[in-house]
Design an enzyme around this catalytic site. Structure first.
Site, PDB file in Angstrom:
ATOM      1  CG  ASP A  25     -52.504  41.401  69.014  1.00 21.06           C
ATOM      2  OD1 ASP A  25     -53.510  42.138  69.068  1.00 21.06           O
ATOM      3  OD2 ASP A  25     -51.483  41.584  69.697  1.00 21.06           O
ATOM      4  CG  HIS A 187     -46.583  33.320  57.764  1.00 16.98           C
ATOM      5  ND1 HIS A 187     -46.196  32.975  59.041  1.00 16.98           N
ATOM      6  CD2 HIS A 187     -45.742  34.313  57.383  1.00 16.98           C
ATOM      7  CE1 HIS A 187     -45.175  33.723  59.408  1.00 16.98           C
ATOM      8  NE2 HIS A 187     -44.871  34.543  58.419  1.00 16.98           N
ATOM      9  CG  ASP A 244     -40.800  32.308  66.934  1.00 13.93           C
ATOM     10  OD1 ASP A 244     -42.024  32.089  66.911  1.00 13.93           O
ATOM     11  OD2 ASP A 244     -40.311  33.447  66.793  1.00 13.93           O
ATOM     12  CG  HIS A 249     -41.622  30.260  59.550  1.00 13.87           C
ATOM     13  ND1 HIS A 249     -42.901  29.773  59.400  1.00 13.87           N
ATOM     14  CD2 HIS A 249     -41.705  31.223  60.512  1.00 13.87           C
ATOM     15  CE1 HIS A 249     -43.716  30.406  60.218  1.00 13.87           C
ATOM     16  NE2 HIS A 249     -43.021  31.284  60.901  1.00 13.87           N
ATOM     17  CG  ASP A 403     -30.768  42.683  40.658  1.00 11.90           C
ATOM     18  OD1 ASP A 403     -31.621  41.938  41.173  1.00 11.90           O
ATOM     19  OD2 ASP A 403     -30.533  43.825  41.068  1.00 11.90           O
TER      20      ASP A 403
END
Length: 501
Positions: A25, A187, A244, A249, A403
């Site tokens: 996958d 990633h 995880d 990350h 913004d």
């Protein structure tokens, strides 16, 4: 660690990319679409060939259909590009630990390289951790070009499950592949907003000047998913949310938010500063955390984590965690860094929220605190919540924002997927956005004591929270005790405030 590093060699032509685990996958959903994205932008080296390798015997046409199933081809031009790309791809099946399999692969690679002037070989290991070392060993033994070329290996997380296993993996890789040849991929380091953190901090003096304990009350780094484990509960039961996404990350994001200015943009200078910061982080204990596990939704339409048939009914797996990280250095002493991550919550969101200290009292009373928010996904943006006078005759202060929303400001500019950016970095030989060996070691030192305590102490039971809720009920108190203040901002809504003010 940054001394005596070899010069960077970019692959500009004659490159063979071998994707291991090509039938899985990860390769189908991420690796091959990323390579296709680079191909469409003409960013792959000239004369590149791509080989898929896995144990499954697959016919070439079936393989090409499989890898192209996740390509985005909304135009006839991209449809043709997809056909051109898959024509570059071939497939070899074989075992991950057998000499004859890798000799067969070598024969295939050498047949491609007959017309090449150089031997540039990139090996992408999209395989389970259990076969990292067998594949790395066989590659070094049979497919490393030696002095006649350059080889690089991309290794996917997880890089172990605790400090001991990570060191064991590194002990096996180190004699085979140099640190310059290994690219440990996380990633998140390829995401556009994460890659923008250092330029945003260090190229804007008005931001950098207030980036310290004198002005900042707390920093939250949040990861929220609106779905549960969706049939992957058995796998997740052994991993948990901390391993995880938090040890890797979110910790990488923390490094970029907290590190000192590197002396240059050189990869090793950047990674040196990340390691310095991690060494200043206090190892975690149960006093610093909230643990949760999602139960059924309040309306009964969504199942509890333990309703998954692959999950033990008495599972103590952690699907939500909030961690208070303490950094003991001159810049950040006393500033809570709070990492939050959870599944089956109310929305999908990854962001950094920096809350500044209260403005001085006297002229104004009970003003909401300023906040700077870096929205990593979705809707990439940077916005600053600030106080301003209500338009018109009123003298009332309201919350508004400055913004920078990317899809508004940079209309028509394509933001590459994270894997595209990172594979391109590897092709260029740039390590800035990859994890170094000593960085990995110190990160596991921070998390391993906590992980072992959770696993070994059966009295530690995660708090149940409803599927689709904001978080466990104990979170607001946890944040309040760590100097987070939720202001009175009923008139404020990002990205647009409308209506009767």
């Amino acid at each position: 660690m940054s001394s005596n590093r070899a010069p960077v060699t970019e692959f500009t032509k004659d490159t063979v990319i071998v994707v291991f685990g090509a039938s899985g996958d990860l390769a189908k959903k991420k690796t091959f679409p990323a390579l296709f994205g680079l191909f469409t932008e003409d960013l792959l080296p000239s004369n590149t060939s791509i080989i898929g390798y896995a144990r499954s015997p697959i016919e070439l046409e079936d393989f090409r259909k499989r890898i192209s199933s996740y390509f985005k081809t909304p135009t006839p031009e991209l449809e043709q590009k997809a056909k051109d790309f898959v024509a570059l791809c071939t497939y070899v099946s074989g075992n991950y630990d057998k000499d004859e399999s890798f000799l067969n692969l070598l024969s295939h690679v050498e047949s491609i390289e007959e017309k090449h002037e150089t031997k540039n070989r990139l090996f992408y290991l999209a395989v389970p951790p259990s076969v990292f070392l067998p594949v790395a060993t066989q590659l070094k033994k049979h497919l490393h070009p030696g002095d006649s070329g350059v080889a690089r290996v991309i290794v996917e997380k997880p890089f172990g499950h605790d400090l001991a296993s990570s060191e064991e993996l590194q002990k096996g890789l180190a004699p085979l592949w140099t640190e310059e040849e290994i690219f440990r991929i996380d990633h998140y380091l390829g995401k556009e907003m994460v890659k923008n953190i250092l330029p945003f901090r260090f190229s804007n003096q008005f931001i950098n000047a207030a980036w310290n304990k004198d002005n900042i009350a707390n920093i939250q780094i949040s990861f929220k998913e609106p779905f549960g484990t969706e049939g992957r509960g058995g796998y997740f039961n052994d991993i948990g949310i901390i391993r995880d996404v938090m040890q890797n990350h979110l910790l990488q994001v923390l490094c970029l938010i907290g590190m000192e200015r590197p002396v240059s943009t050189n990869a090793e200078d950047i990674r040196d500063e990340k390691v310095k910061l991690l060494r200043a982080v206090q190892p975690l204990s149960m006093d610093d955390v909230i643990l949760g596990q999602y139960g059924a939704s309040e309306d009964g339409t969504k199942p509890a984590y333990v309703d998954d048939e692959t999950v033990p009914k008495d599972s103590r797996a952690v699907t939500f965690a909030a961690l208070h990280m303490q950094i003991h250095n001159e810049r950040w002493e006393g500033v809570p860094f709070i990492l939050r991550a959870g599944k089956a919550l109310d929305q999908a969101k990854v962001e950094v929220r920096i809350q500044y200290k209260d403005a001085a009292k006297g002229m104004f009373n009970s003003l909401p605190r300023n906040e700077l928010v870096i929205r990593i996904q979705p809707s990439e943006s940077i916005y600053a919540k600030m106080n301003s006078k209500l338009p018109g005759y009123s003298t009332k202060n309201i919350v508004t924002d400055l913004d920078l929303t990317y899809h508004d400001r940079y209309e028509g500019i394509r933001i590459p997927e994270a894997y595209e950016s990172l594979i391109l970095d590897c092709i260029k030989g740039v390590h800035s956005n990859f994890v170094r060996d000593d960085e990995l070691k110190v990160s596991w030192k921070i998390f391993t004591p906590l992980l072992h305590e959770i696993e070994n102490n059966k009295d530690i039971v995660p708090e149940i929270y409803p599927y689709g809720s904001r978080a466990p009920e104990s979170l607001p108190k946890f944040l309040s005790e760590r100097n987070y203040r939720r202001g009175d901002t009923e008139l404020y809504s990002w990205p647009v405030t409308k209506g009767q003010l």
